[in-house]
Design an enzyme around this catalytic site. Structure first.
Site, PDB file in Angstrom:
ATOM      1  N   ASP A   1      -2.842  -0.257  -9.307  1.00  0.00           N
ATOM      2  CA  ASP A   1      -3.530   0.426 -10.398  1.00  0.00           C
ATOM      3  C   ASP A   1      -4.636  -0.417 -11.016  1.00  0.00           C
ATOM      4  O   ASP A   1      -5.758   0.049 -11.235  1.00  0.00           O
ATOM      5  CB  ASP A   1      -2.533   0.811 -11.500  1.00  0.00           C
TER       6      ASP A   1
ATOM      7  N   GLU B   1       1.164   5.080  -0.387  1.00  0.00           N
ATOM      8  CA  GLU B   1       2.008   5.147  -1.591  1.00  0.00           C
ATOM      9  C   GLU B   1       3.234   4.252  -1.457  1.00  0.00           C
ATOM     10  O   GLU B   1       3.912   4.267  -0.424  1.00  0.00           O
ATOM     11  CB  GLU B   1       2.430   6.602  -1.829  1.00  0.00           C
TER      12      GLU B   1
HETATM   13 MG    MG Z   1       0.719   3.236 -15.580  1.00  0.00          MG
END
Ligand code: MG
Ligand code: ADP
Length: 384
Positions: free
Chosen positions: A174, A36
């Protein structure tokens, strides 16, 4: 399921635009198993795609204009070439326009199109509804325009749009996950070289499951805190004379910490360096088929995010501790922080027990009840 969903987004296209879609493109949301805030530090991440996804039924328009409709709000957003400067299209339509803009920035002639969008990725829950939307739109435009955009280039295009057109300074994680993940695998991504390796992640045959717990914590301060973490990491790297914190090895950590005189920078650095190491160890365990063995690394990752990187909130910490007390092998927050989701690695047969333990813990503190689901590693973006 996909066939029904396909029908429905193509049918939606017909009712909204009174025409027929040429095809349907899908792209999933994601969870990050571990790693992360390492992406913008040139480090390692290990996401997998979830079954929830965005679907875009689309057809080409002869001119360079775009019409996007979303089932989320029933709105249609229209824009033309004149609107293709950052800020030109406001609201959710910016995520669609960003893809057109970024393709053109990279020299691709994005075709005009009509797009009907449906999605079952929860918004703003840290499951990356935005990247799934961008990635599905990108797939549609690339195919409709017969653009020769190598799959390796696509995440950076979607990221460019989100960074510069939408104005969100997110890393490459992402979009890489949404575009490049494979079913039954986690995606081991080196965010510096962008090299990927598909790591078998077969939970079912190990008798295990990943329970995703949406903390439902109200997202607050997310943008400002995210920018602050990025700035701290950059400051630490500059003070240490390295291009990125990725370049500090675990062996060199103590030395590096001794050279930083700011306690906040020391803790931010320690998180990034140990987190990169945890990703590498997780990958090794998964390669060896030891899924259960990754539990302690997940839990250690959470402690590091809570204590050193300071990106967790009460609801998230509570979900982790309640899951662990109820027998989870490991648990951690996933995503950027300040809310979002928790992953708990559990025996499949114990998923219900862990879920109700978390619900009870939430009820005792009068927190909004968490939403939960069991995640499997789903395929990345593709045309149906
Ligand atoms: Mg987003
Ligand atoms: P996350 O990516 O974690 O879900 P973000 O804040 O990055 O959260 O992205 C959420 C935003 O993406 C929404 O506020 C909306 O503007 C846009 N979005 C995502 N999915 C859709 C959709 N299906 N229809 C319209 N807008 C969407």
């Amino acid at each position: 399921m996909s066939e029904l969903a396909n029908e429905s987004s193509a049918q939606r296209f017909e009712s909204v635009f009174s025409g027929t879609a040429e095809g349907t493109w899908v792209a999933p949301g994601r969870v990050n198993l571990i790693g992360e805030h390492t992406d913008y530090n040139d480090g390692f991440v290990l996401p997998f795609a979830i079954p929830q996804r965005t679907e875009v039924a689309a057809a080409r328009l002869p001119e360079h204009s775009w019409e996007a409709w979303s089932a989320l709000n029933g709105e249609t957003v229209r824009f033309t070439e004149d609107d293709l400067t950052p800020g030109g299209v406001p609201g959710w339509g910016a995520y669609v326009a960003s893809v057109v803009w970024a393709l053109r920035e990279r020299g691709y002639d994005a075709p005009g199109a009509r797009l009907a969008i449906t999605s079952d990725v929860p918004l703003g829950a840290g499951l990356s509804s935005s990247a799934s939307l961008e990635s599905a739109v990108l797939g549609a435009l690339v195919d409709l325009g017969r653009l020769d955009v190598p799959v390796e280039e696509r995440p950076a295009i979607a990221q460019l749009g989100e960074n510069k057109y939408v104005g969100m300074p997110s890393g490459i994680l992402d979009q890489s996950a949404s575009i490049r993940c494979r079913e039954g695998h986690a995606l081991f991504l080196d965010c510096r070289s962008l090299a990927v390796e598909h790591i078998p992640f077969d939970l079912a045959s190990a008798g295990l499951a990943i329970l995703v717990i949406n903390s439902n914590a109200p997202h607050q301060l997310v943008d400002g805190e995210y920018a602050a973490r990025r700035a701290s990491c950059e400051a630490a790297a500059a003070a240490l004379g390295v291009p990125a914190l990725r370049d500090v090895s675990l062996d060199g950590l103590d030395d590096a910490l001794a050279r930083l005189d700011d306690d906040v920078l020391r803790r931010r650095t320690r998180h990034i360096v140990t987190e990169n190491d945890r990703v590498l160890r997780t990958v090794e365990l998964l390669r060896a088929g030891d899924v259960r063995g990754i539990g302690p690394l997940m839990t250690a990752s959470h402690a590091s995010m809570r204590d050193d990187f300071e990106i967790t909130v009460e609801q998230v910490d509570l979900a982790v501790s309640a899951a662990l007390e109820a027998g989870a092998f490991g648990a951690r927050m996933t995503g950027g922080g300040f809310g979002g989701c928790v992953l708990a690695l559990v025996e499949t047969s114990a998923a219900d027990e862990v879920r109700s333990a978390v619900e009870k813990a939430y009820a005792a503190r009068a927190f909004t009840p968490p939403a939960t689901f069991v995640a499997t590693a789903a395929p990345g973006a593709h045309r149906l």
